[in-house]
Each structure stands twice: as structure tokens, then as C-alpha cells.
Design a protein around this motif. Structure first.
Motif, PDB file in Angstrom:
ATOM      1  N   GLY A  29       0.832  -1.190   0.000  1.00 36.10           N
ATOM      2  CA  GLY A  29       0.000   0.000   0.000  1.00 36.10           C
ATOM      3  C   GLY A  29       0.870   1.244   0.000  1.00 36.10           C
ATOM      4  O   GLY A  29       1.751   1.381   0.859  1.00 36.10           O
ATOM      5  N   ALA A  30       0.664   2.134  -0.964  1.00 35.63           N
ATOM      6  CA  ALA A  30       1.524   3.313  -1.099  1.00 35.63           C
ATOM      7  C   ALA A  30       0.739   4.601  -0.954  1.00 35.63           C
ATOM      8  O   ALA A  30       1.027   5.591  -1.618  1.00 35.63           O
ATOM      9  N   GLY A  31      -0.270   4.577  -0.071  1.00 40.98           N
ATOM     10  CA  GLY A  31      -0.958   5.819   0.258  1.00 40.98           C
ATOM     11  C   GLY A  31      -0.098   6.657   1.183  1.00 40.98           C
ATOM     12  O   GLY A  31       1.111   6.446   1.290  1.00 40.98           O
ATOM     13  N   THR A  32      -0.716   7.565   1.903  1.00 39.60           N
ATOM     14  CA  THR A  32       0.040   8.463   2.777  1.00 39.60           C
ATOM     15  C   THR A  32       0.867   7.696   3.803  1.00 39.60           C
ATOM     16  O   THR A  32       2.058   7.970   3.998  1.00 39.60           O
ATOM     17  N   ILE A  33       0.242   6.728   4.484  1.00 36.38           N
ATOM     18  CA  ILE A  33       0.948   5.972   5.524  1.00 36.38           C
ATOM     19  C   ILE A  33       1.979   5.030   4.922  1.00 36.38           C
ATOM     20  O   ILE A  33       3.128   4.966   5.378  1.00 36.38           O
ATOM     21  N   ALA A  42      13.690   3.377   3.923  1.00 38.44           N
ATOM     22  CA  ALA A  42      14.764   3.589   2.952  1.00 38.44           C
ATOM     23  C   ALA A  42      15.844   4.499   3.511  1.00 38.44           C
ATOM     24  O   ALA A  42      17.042   4.243   3.350  1.00 38.44           O
ATOM     25  N   LEU A  43      15.445   5.575   4.181  1.00 41.18           N
ATOM     26  CA  LEU A  43      16.430   6.501   4.733  1.00 41.18           C
ATOM     27  C   LEU A  43      17.202   5.896   5.892  1.00 41.18           C
ATOM     28  O   LEU A  43      18.258   6.418   6.273  1.00 41.18           O
ATOM     29  N   MET A  44      16.690   4.800   6.461  1.00 40.80           N
ATOM     30  CA  MET A  44      17.411   4.100   7.516  1.00 40.80           C
ATOM     31  C   MET A  44      18.204   2.912   6.975  1.00 40.80           C
ATOM     32  O   MET A  44      18.696   2.075   7.735  1.00 40.80           O
ATOM     33  N   GLY A  45      18.336   2.829   5.661  1.00 39.25           N
ATOM     34  CA  GLY A  45      19.227   1.846   5.070  1.00 39.25           C
ATOM     35  C   GLY A  45      18.586   0.575   4.566  1.00 39.25           C
ATOM     36  O   GLY A  45      19.281  -0.309   4.067  1.00 39.25           O
ATOM     37  N   TRP A  46      17.264   0.463   4.670  1.00 42.23           N
ATOM     38  CA  TRP A  46      16.587  -0.751   4.217  1.00 42.23           C
ATOM     39  C   TRP A  46      16.324  -0.692   2.705  1.00 42.23           C
ATOM     40  O   TRP A  46      16.039   0.367   2.164  1.00 42.23           O
ATOM     41  N   GLU A  47      16.398  -1.860   2.060  1.00 41.67           N
ATOM     42  CA  GLU A  47      15.848  -1.969   0.708  1.00 41.67           C
ATOM     43  C   GLU A  47      14.345  -2.149   0.858  1.00 41.67           C
ATOM     44  O   GLU A  47      13.892  -2.988   1.642  1.00 41.67           O
ATOM     45  N   VAL A  48      13.576  -1.377   0.119  1.00 46.36           N
ATOM     46  CA  VAL A  48      12.124  -1.378   0.281  1.00 46.36           C
ATOM     47  C   VAL A  48      11.457  -1.776  -1.037  1.00 46.36           C
ATOM     48  O   VAL A  48      11.750  -1.199  -2.089  1.00 46.36           O
ATOM     49  N   ARG A  49      10.578  -2.767  -0.950  1.00 48.43           N
ATOM     50  CA  ARG A  49       9.765  -3.172  -2.104  1.00 48.43           C
ATOM     51  C   ARG A  49       8.339  -2.723  -1.845  1.00 48.43           C
ATOM     52  O   ARG A  49       7.745  -3.081  -0.822  1.00 48.43           O
ATOM     53  N   VAL A  50       7.783  -1.961  -2.748  1.00 49.72           N
ATOM     54  CA  VAL A  50       6.454  -1.385  -2.572  1.00 49.72           C
ATOM     55  C   VAL A  50       5.486  -2.031  -3.562  1.00 49.72           C
ATOM     56  O   VAL A  50       5.749  -2.081  -4.760  1.00 49.72           O
ATOM     57  N   ALA A  56       2.029   4.052  -7.321  1.00 51.43           N
ATOM     58  CA  ALA A  56       2.714   4.722  -6.209  1.00 51.43           C
ATOM     59  C   ALA A  56       3.227   6.078  -6.690  1.00 51.43           C
ATOM     60  O   ALA A  56       4.364   6.457  -6.457  1.00 51.43           O
ATOM     61  N   GLU A  57       2.335   6.821  -7.335  1.00 53.27           N
ATOM     62  CA  GLU A  57       2.749   8.075  -7.959  1.00 53.27           C
ATOM     63  C   GLU A  57       3.243   9.114  -6.954  1.00 53.27           C
ATOM     64  O   GLU A  57       4.085   9.950  -7.280  1.00 53.27           O
ATOM     65  N   ARG A  86       9.497  -0.943  -7.015  1.00 52.48           N
ATOM     66  CA  ARG A  86       8.083  -1.271  -7.223  1.00 52.48           C
ATOM     67  C   ARG A  86       7.958  -2.748  -7.548  1.00 52.48           C
ATOM     68  O   ARG A  86       8.621  -3.258  -8.455  1.00 52.48           O
ATOM     69  N   ALA A  87       7.107  -3.462  -6.808  1.00 53.24           N
ATOM     70  CA  ALA A  87       6.866  -4.884  -7.057  1.00 53.24           C
ATOM     71  C   ALA A  87       5.556  -5.055  -7.808  1.00 53.24           C
ATOM     72  O   ALA A  87       4.577  -4.337  -7.562  1.00 53.24           O
TER      73      ALA A  87
END
Length: 394
Positions: A29-33, A42-50, A56-57, A86-87
Motif C-alpha cells: 500500500g503506497a498511500g500516505t501511511i 529507505a532513509l534508515m538503510g533498508w531496501e524497500v519493495r512497494v 505509487a505516484e 516497485r513490485a
């Protein structure tokens, strides 16, 4: 998008920084939350798959706001930023992930189905959490294959800035701490977040100012940031190394900028003061030493302003010991943005006895550390500008 991940142009990086736990996170889910979770991770160093079937505009804009604000809460650098991908499917997003954060629309039936699908593709030890605002942990676990694996982590918007959240379930504490978050007074945090109001950029600037103030006072709402910053603090410099140590590494917060739109001249002195404090801490000037009556007073400072510094710039200060070990402590600072030398600061300090308020010799261990650093730094070339006075021509 078919069967493959696509990057959102983020920089790949590992999180080898001290105090960090990192890995692969999936955000559903790529809404506000959801976008807020992705940005913080991501800013803490994690690879993130959304994964979000509706796209996810808004995610790139959320990431940009996070980059401009989250590092400004800290007086130390954050780890290298992780990639954001993006997944195309949920299995693609969650397979191999260490943390799955659900942030789909707040419909109980949907969330239960997501939990069932995710648990078919992840191991029992993976952190699986919902951001649900309206459903408690008992309801969310209703149809889960492994109910005990499911947690509820309800954050406060903006997730990338607010450190407080509600935690239901066990096993998330260490990972939350590693990204600067923790259980706390969510009602108070929500009220605080509402103070910012207005457009996101103005809200974020206001929240950075408020949260930094709370952090400086040791307030409970800022406790996760305080603990996280301590974990990220660099290891002490080696006084026997012929290398000038980095004593300050941070992003310039909006509160350091004046009406000219650049870093105010007084903040250069603040940066040099903080750099001197860190060097002295490495030498042994800690809380115990101060309680025992030892400290240093600055008696002279000369700053040269060589180039402008802007909001959001990452500044690094290096500090060289010119003389140390006795009553006098003479140091040379250089403030850099990338490869640009922006300012220099020459300081003379005295070690003092806090009871008599007069100069005195430092404790033997501290004196030894500073003397060794001065001896090793003496082998380096003399810094340009050392000993200059106001108005002196180049």
C-alpha cells in the motif's frame, strides 16, 4: 509492470553504520501511511519493495520530503539510503523480506486476506505488521495462519518524521528502535503533528523545529530519536592516527538558516562548538569528568567564512589538535560540504577546575589523549589560514 521490480531511482546502499539493523522490507500500500513507511525505512538503510495495485505516484514526492526533513532531526549521519523498488505482485514484494508492513485501505476483510497471502510466502520469523487505525490486533489476527506473527504498528503521520507509534504484539522493539521509532503517547504525538498544519513542506519544517527542541530537552516524545542517535554515534577517533578525524557530520536543519536563505554565521560557531565537544568526549571529557569538576572554557575563536551553506546540505567538520595535554587546548576546524571548504575555525580553550573557576591541568588520561593527538597531527601540513587575524589580506 509484469513480473519484475522497477526502481524509483533511489541509491543502493548498505547500512553498516553502528547501531543499525537493516534488510529488506515490503510495504503493501503506497498511500500516505505506506509511502511514509517506505521513506523512513529507505532513509534508515533498508531496501524497500512497494506493492500497490493503484500505483505509487506520490512516493517520489514523499521520499523527497523525507530526505529534506528526517536527517535534520539528527546530529549524526544516517546510514546510506536503501533502494526503493516497485513490485508487480504481493509474492514478489514479500518473498525474502525481513519486514512486511501492511498499509492497505482500512477494511478488515482485506487486511485478513493480505495476512493469509503474505504468510504463505514468508517464514515464521519475518516481522509482519499492519498499520491499521481502526482494527485492533485481535481482529487483525482473526484469519491468520500464524496469529502470533501478526502485529499492529499504528504510526502517526508523517511516518517518516514522527517517532511515536502504538505497538500491539511482540517482537518489533529492536527493529523499531533501529529506525528511530518506539512505543509512546500516540495521542500526544498526533496532537503535535497537527500543530504543523498547512502544506507538507511547511508542516515538516515546523515539526523538525519542535522535535529538535523536544530532543534537546530530553522529552519523552523524542526518546526514540535520542536513543537512536546514541546508537548511530561514531566510534572514538584514534589519537595515534595521523588522520584528522571527522568530529561532526550532519544535515543543516531549517532552523539554522537566516533571512539571506543560507546558514547563519552563528551556526558555524555552533557546528565548531559541537565538533570540539565530540573531540573532548573522545578524550574523556564525559559527564563523569564534568561531575568531578573538570571542564574547558573557550577563550578565543576566529572563524573564516569561505562559502555559503544551504538548507539540507550535509556538512562535515574535521578537527585537528594543534596543542593539548596541558592547561591550553588549541584546535583547528574545517567545515566542508562535499569537496568544498566552506569555513575554518581556530579555537583556544582552557581546561578549568569548576570549583575554583580557574585554569587547571586536565586529568592524566585526558591529558595523555590530547597530547598524543597533538603530536601525531603535528606531522601533517600546516593548515592554510592558521593564526590569521581579522582583515588580514590573503
Amino acid at each position: 509492470m509484469s513480473g519484475s521490480t522497477a526502481t524509483l531511482g533511489m541509491v543502493s546502499g548498505s547500512a553498516a553504520t553502528s547501531g543499525m539493523v537493516s534488510g529488506i522490507a515490503a510495504v503493501l500500500g503506497a498511500g500516505t501511511i505506506g509511502a511514509g513507511w517506505a521513506a523512513r525505512l529507505a532513509l534508515m538503510g533498508w531496501e524497500v519493495r512497494v506493492f500497490d495495485p493503484e500505483g505509487a505516484e506520490d512516493l517520489p514526492e514523499t521520499l523527497a520530503r523525507a530526505r529534506a526533513s528526517l536527517p535534520a532531526l539528527y546530529d549524526v549521519p544516517l546510514p546510506p539510503e536503501g533502494r526503493v523498488l516497485r513490485a508487480a505482485t504481493i509474492p514478489e514484494a514479500v518473498t525474502g523480506a525481513d519486514w512486511v508492513q501492511e498499509a492497505a485501505p482500512d477494511r478488515l476483510e482485506l487486511k485478513r486476506k493480505l495476512f493469509q497471502l503474505v504468510q504463505a510466502h514468508v517464514a515464521p520469523g519475518v516481522l509482519l505488521a499492519s498499520s491499521s487505525a481502526g482494527h485492533d490486533i485481535a481482529a487483525l489476527r482473526g484469519c491468520a495462519t500464524r496469529p502470533e506473527q501478526a502485529l499492529r504498528l499504528r504510526p502517526v503521520d508523517p511516518v517518516y518524521l514522527m517517532p511515536t507509534l502504538r505497538v500491539e504484539g511482540q517482537g518489533a522493539e529492536a527493529r523499531l528502535a533501529s529506525i528511530g521509532m518506539g512505543q509512546g503517547d500516540v495521542a500526544a504525538a498526533t496532537s503535535l503533528a497537527a500543530i504543523g498544519g498547512g502544506e507538507p513542506e511547511a508542516r515538516d519544517a515546523a515539526l523538525v523545529t519542535i522535535l529538535r527542541g523536544l530532543k534537546d530537552r530530553g522529552a519523552a516524545l523524542a526518546a526514540p530519536i535520542i536513543a537512536h542517535q546514541a546508537a548511530l554515534s561514531p566510534a572514538p577517533a584514534d589519537p595515534d592516527a595521523r588522520v584528522i578525524p571527522v568530529t561532526l557530520d550532519r544535515q543543516v536543519p531549517v532552523t539554522w538558516v537566516d533571512y539571506n536563505g543560507h546558514m547563519n554565521e552563528a551556526r558555524f560557531v555552533t557546528a565548531f562548538s559541537e565538533a570540539a565537544d565530540r573531540l573532548l568526549l573522545w578524550a574523556g571529557m564525559d559527564a563523569a569528568a564534568i561531575a568531578a569538576g573538570h571542564s574547558v572554557f573557550t577563550v578565543e575563536t576566529h572563524v573564516r567564512y569561505l562559502s555559503e551553506v544551504q538548507i539540507g546540505d550535509r556538512i562535515q567538520v574535521t578537527t585537528r589538535v594543534l596543542a593539548g595535554g596541558g592547561r591550553k587546548f588549541h584546535i583547528w576546524h574545517e567545515l566542508w560540504v562535499g569537496d568544498t571548504l566552506c569555513a575554518t575555525g581556530e579555537q583556544l580553550l582552557l581546561h578549568v577546575d569548576l570549583e575554583t573557576r580557574r585554569s587547571a591541568l586536565p586529568p592524566p588520561a585526558m591529558a595523555d589523549w590530547l597530547a598524543r593527538a597533538a603530536a601525531n597531527h603535528a606531522a601533517l601540513p600546516t593548515p592554510e589560514g592558521l593564526g590569521r587575524h581579522v582583515g588580514q589580506r590573503p
